[in-house]
Every structure is written in structure tokens, then in C-alpha cells.
Design a protein around this motif. Structure first.
Motif: not given
Ligand SMILES: Nc1ncnc2c1ncn2[C@@H]1O[C@H](COP(=O)(O)OP(=O)(O)O)[C@@H](O)[C@H]1O
Ligand SMILES: O=P(O)(O)OC[C@H](O)CO
Length: 516
Positions: A22-24, A96-98, A262-264
Motif C-alpha cells: 500500500g501507500t503507507t 497504483r500509478e506510482t 491493483g489494490d482497488q
């Protein structure tokens, strides 16, 4: 999970591992056939904000966090008496996108990853919007031009980082979203050169045609990308027995990677959103509502994105998506930047010190505003502060911001799909707040349903991986997973109050743009 005394090995069952990057934070969870997590490990990693609006991750730290999570979870799993050999496959789900760029020969990253929330590309995006054909992009790839997809981040790196442009000129620049970077590294990097992505992740780059699920010459030409100079990962299905290779080091060396989402998309799968009309809203760092529209893409006319929901068998399923850039990260902001709370879970308690937001509206536009507004130059703004304002009012206004944006997205979704949702399935870290979920139900006027097990993103990747190796064979086998002990939040305010509060929010949105 489990005590520290080794127990006798159980009869071999099949388990599936799931990397949730994830992002964090990064997690690794091990699921049994009933879809229950039996062991897990989670690590937070560095967030770098080198300039206002910039947000980066260290790609090497991300790989290390995955390796450590696998070690930690497998250790806990074995302490319970299981054998690592019972883990039949591993799935990967990621932010995603990162955007990650690396040298195709050495596998060395050429810059920090530019995170999906990063807004350094505002000027570049404005420039791209003036090019002939900009208005046709969404029909081709499902996404509106903004700072959010990978493409602008990659163009910025090529324009501004000499090491990146040199690699590009030599034809040795590899670009990938986090999933591709992770798969490449877990397979041993340049030695094996397993360079693949799935269509749910590729659909976030703006390079993939949403109808064909392949890279599109028109899109690449529009962005003036020379296909001979850029190495792009091959796009494949989200569930595949061989395409993603195998883990090459650590306790799970040799285990195949057979799922990638993708996570979503993974959260939609984990919520068993397998039929058109099903939807879920995931409140993590950001918040993302995905509405399954079936096997044909629907291009939004009301500010939503079109994305691939999943592709397990070559018949891709599509979703309409409402993306909110800031959700749980606003809670982290109150914690880390303003010192209002010591941990995220204290936000509800703080918000409950007051009965309402005391007239405050907080437009948490720290990365501009995403769906359905797409205002790149919006900035975080708090309206309505007086001597009366307490921390509790700001805490409430912070939680309400995500709920108002969800309401705006649902309104758009209804316009695009012609259908209203009967209830909203939710998951993600921020849904731990009962107050937030009650506020959500109040503001959308339909019940909000929260499952007991909130790790639906990781479960989705496990499902994709498990399908490829026969741990599960049909959606029917999954129907009872995570259905017991749902919590339902029922709306408690009337339509007039809802409209009045939402009207104030919409006014605030209009007033938070154009400051700079
Ligand atoms: N009890 C809580 N109340 C409100 N927000 C919370 C709570 N627990 C966690 N969060 C928020 O949830 C986010 C983490 O959720 P998670 O689903 O793990 O996100 P991600 O996958 O983006 O890392 C954090 O931003 C955190 O602030
Ligand atoms: O980290 P999350 O869970 O907020 O998800 C990030 C999204 O994939 C960004 O598009």
C-alpha cells in the motif's frame, strides 16, 4: 497471531500468500481456503516529501519491506504448526500509478518512485492539455489527463533527471508501476528479467487502450514516447499460472506468483464484486469507489474513471471508479503535522468531543481534488473557523471531507450508470472509525456495510493467485467468505439536512481553487 510455542504440524491444507504493497505500509498475509487470514506481518516504510506537493518512495526499501513481511508472517504461520510448503501460491496487490524507473541492464532504480499523490507535474499536465487530441484521451484509455496517472510522472522524470533521460536515449529505461517492479525483483531482477504487469495496473498509466488491453500507438504518440527507447512491461491477466514467475529468495523461494491486481481492483475482488452492479469503497490513504459495470468499458461523462476491475480468464471485467486522493492520509495529517492525536484510532474519540463540525468544512485537497471534480490547483482549505472552533470540530470536518466526496462520486455514478446503489460495501483502515462510517451513511442516505475482516485488498490478490493454481475453482466457492458479522450503519438524518450539508461542501469546493 498464535503463541510462540511450536505446535505439531497439521495435515497439509492449501494456503495462499498475499503481498499488499500500500501507500503507507506493506503487509504479507497468509489465507486459508475459507478466506481467513491465519498469519500476517505489516511494516510501515518511509514517506518522502522533498518539496510542497512532492511525494516519493524508495523502491529498494519497498522490496526490503516485502521480504521482511514475508519472513515475519511465515514465522508466525510456522509457529502455529503449519509448514511453509502448504503455501501454494502468492498474489501481489499494490498501490497504483506510482512510477518506478530503472536501468534495464542492471535493475538499479534511477530515481525514487513518484507516488500517485504527487502534484509536481501540474504545469506539465497543463501543457499536455493544450495538445491536439487531448480531449480524445479518455475515450481511449479511460482516464482524464491529470497529475494522477503514471504518464506525467514518467515524462517529468525523462525531462528533469539526467540519469533517466540518458537511459531513455540508450533504450535502456524500464518503466513500471509498483507491481511490475515487485514482480521483477522477487524474480531476481535482471538475471531472469520477468517484466510483466496486469491490465488493472496498466490501465492506470494512460499508455494502455482500455478496449484492447494493449499499449496503444495513438496514446504513446500523443505523449511523444518513442516505443523503441522505453521498456514497458508485458500486460497479462490478473490471474496466471506462469507469467509472473516465482519467488527466488527467502523462506518462500520457489513458490509461484500467480495473481497480480491493483489494490482497488483487489478490494473489489475481495468484496466479491463479481457481478455488474456490485460496488465497494475502500478508505485507505486515499479512498476509491469501484462499481462493476460488466465486460464492456463505460466511459464516464460525469468525472469518473474507467478502469479494469479484473481479468481472470481473458474476459476482462470493467469498473467505473471514483478516486479520492486524500482519506486516511488526512487523519495522518492531524496526527503527524498538527499533533492533534497520537494514533489514527484516536480521531473518533476527538471528533466525539463535539456534536458536529461547528460550522467548519475542511476541503482536504492536499493533492488537488480528484473525482468527480478534477481540480489540480485546489489546495487544502478549512472554512468557517471562529473563536468557537475546537480541535474536535476540525477532526469531524476531516472525516466528513471523505464522506462528502464519496457522496459526490455516488451522484456521478448514478448519472453514468442510471442506477442507484442500495447499500455501500466498505473496507480499508479508515472504516475502523464507527463515527466516520455513520457519517458516511448519513451523507449518502443508504446503509453502509462493513465486513468483519477488513483485509479485503489482500484477500482479493489471494483469490486471483488461488484461482490460477486451483485452490479455488469457482466464484461460488467464495460466496460465504467474510459474510458473517457485518456491521451495518443506517442513515440517521433526513434528506433536507443531507442536502443542506452537502450544499455547503459544494460551495467550499468551488472556493478552494485558484489560490496559487
Ligand atoms: N481507527 C481509525 N480511524 C480513522 N482512520 C484510521 C483508523 N485506523 C487507520 N486509519 C487510517 O487508515 C489509513 C490506513 O489504511 P490502509 O487501508 O492500511 O491504507 P493503505 O493501504 O493506503 O496503506 C491511514 O491513513 C490511517 O490514518
Ligand atoms: O494506498 P491506497 O490503499 O490508498 O491505494 C492507492 C491507490 O491505488 C492509488 O490509486
Amino acid at each position: 497471531m498464535g503463541d510462540s510455542t511450536p505446535k505439531k504440524l497439521t495435515v497439509q491444507e492449501s494456503f495462499v500468500g498475499s503481498i499488499d504493497q500500500g501507500t503507507t505500509s506493506t503487509r504479507f498475509l497468509i489465507f486459508n481456503k475459507e478466506g481467513e487470514p491465519v498469519a500476517s506481518h505489516q511494516i510501515e516504510f518511509g514517506q518522502f516529501y522533498p518539496n510542497p506537493g512532492w511525494h516519493e518512495h524508495d523502491p529498494v526499501e519497498i522490496i526490503k519491506s516485502i521480504e521482511s513481511c514475508i519472513e515475519g508472517a511465515v514465522e508466525a504461520f510456522e509457529i502455529q504448526g503449519h509448514s511453509a510448503k502448504a503455501i501454494k501460491a502468492v498474489g501481489i496487490t499494490s498501490q497504483r500509478e506510482t512510477t518506478v524507473v530503472w536501468d534495464a541492464d542492471t535493475g538499479e532504480p534511477l530515481h525514487n518512485a513518484i507516488v500517485w499523490t504527487d502534484t509536481r507535474t501540474q504545469a506539465l499536465v497543463r501543457r499536455l492539455k493544450t495538445r491536439l487530441g487531448a480531449d480524445k484521451l479518455q475515450d481511449l484509455c479511460g482516464l482524464p489527463l491529470s497529475t494522477y496517472p503514471s504518464v506525467a510522472k514518467l515524462l517529468w522524470l525523462i525531462e528533469n533527471v539526467p540519469k533517466v533521460s540518458e537511459a531513455y536515449e540508450r533504450g535502456k529505461l524500464s518503466f513500471g508501476t509498483i507491481d511490475a517492479w515487485v514482480v521483477y525483483n522477487l524474480n531476481g531482477g535482471p538475471k531472469k528479467n520477468v517484466f510483466v504487469t496486469d491490465s488493472t495496473n496498466a490501465s492506470r498509466t494512460m499508455f494502455m487502450n482500455i478496449h484492447t488491453l494493449q499499449y496503444d500507438e495513438q496514446l504513446l504518440d500523443f505523449f511523444r514516447i518513442d516505443r523503441k527507447k522505453l521498456q514497458l512491461p508485458e500486460i497479462t491477466r490478473s490471474s496466471h499460472p506462469t507469467a509472473y514467475g516465482t519467488l527466488t529468495t527467502g523462506v518462500l523461494s520457489g513458490v509461484p506468483i500467480t495473481g497480480c491486481l491493483g489494490d482497488q481492483s483487489a478490494a473489489l475482488v475481495g468484496q466479491k464484486g463479481f457481478s455488474p452492479g456490485r460496488a465497494k469503497n475502500t478508505y485507505g490513504t486515499g479512498c476509491f469507489l469501484l462499481y462493476h459495470v460488466g465486460d464492456k468499458p463505460v466511459i464516464s461523462k460525469h468525472g469518473l474513471l474507467t478502469t479494469v476491475a479484473y481479468d481472470f480468464d481473458g474476459t476482462p471485467q470493467y469498473a467505473l471508479e471514483g478516486s479520492i486522493a486524500v482519506a486516511g492520509s488526512s487523519v495522518k495529517f492531524l496526527q503527524n503535522n498538527l499533533n492533534f492525536i497520537e494514533s489514527s484510532k484516536e480521531i473518533s474519540q476527538l471528533a466525539e468531543t463535539v456534536p458536529d463540525s461547528g460550522g467548519c468544512v475542511f476541503v482536504t485537497a492536499f493533492s488537488g481534488l480528484f473525482a468527480p471534480y478534477w481540480i489540480d490547483d485546489a489546495l487544502g482549505t478549512i472554512f468557517g473557523i471562529t473563536h468557537y472552533t475546537q480541535k474536535g470540530h476540525i477532526a469531524r470536518a476531516t472525516l466528513e471531507a471523505t464522506c462528502f466526496q464519496t457522496k459526490a462520486i455516488l451522484d456521478s455514478m448514478q448519472k453514468d450508470s442510471g442506477k442507484a446503489l442500495a447499500e455501500l460495501a466498505v473496507d480499508g483502515g479508515m472504516t475502523n472509525s464507527d463515527l466516520c462510517m455513520q457519517t458516511q451513511a448519513d451523507l449518502i442516505g443508504i446503509p453502509v456495510e462493513r465486513p468483519r475482516m477488513l483485509e479485503t485488498t489482500a484477500l482479493g490478490a489471494a483469490i486471483a493467485a488461488g484461482f490460477a493454481v486451483g485452490v479455488w475453482e469457482s466464484f461460488d466457492e467464495l460466496k460465504n467468505i467474510n459474510t458473517a458479522d457485518m456491521t451495518t450503519f443506517v442513515p440517521k438524518i433526513d434528506a433536507a439536512e443531507r442536502d443542506q450539508r452537502f450544499g455547503k461542501w459544494e460551495k467550499a469546493v468551488q472556493m478552494c481553487k485558484g489560490w496559487v
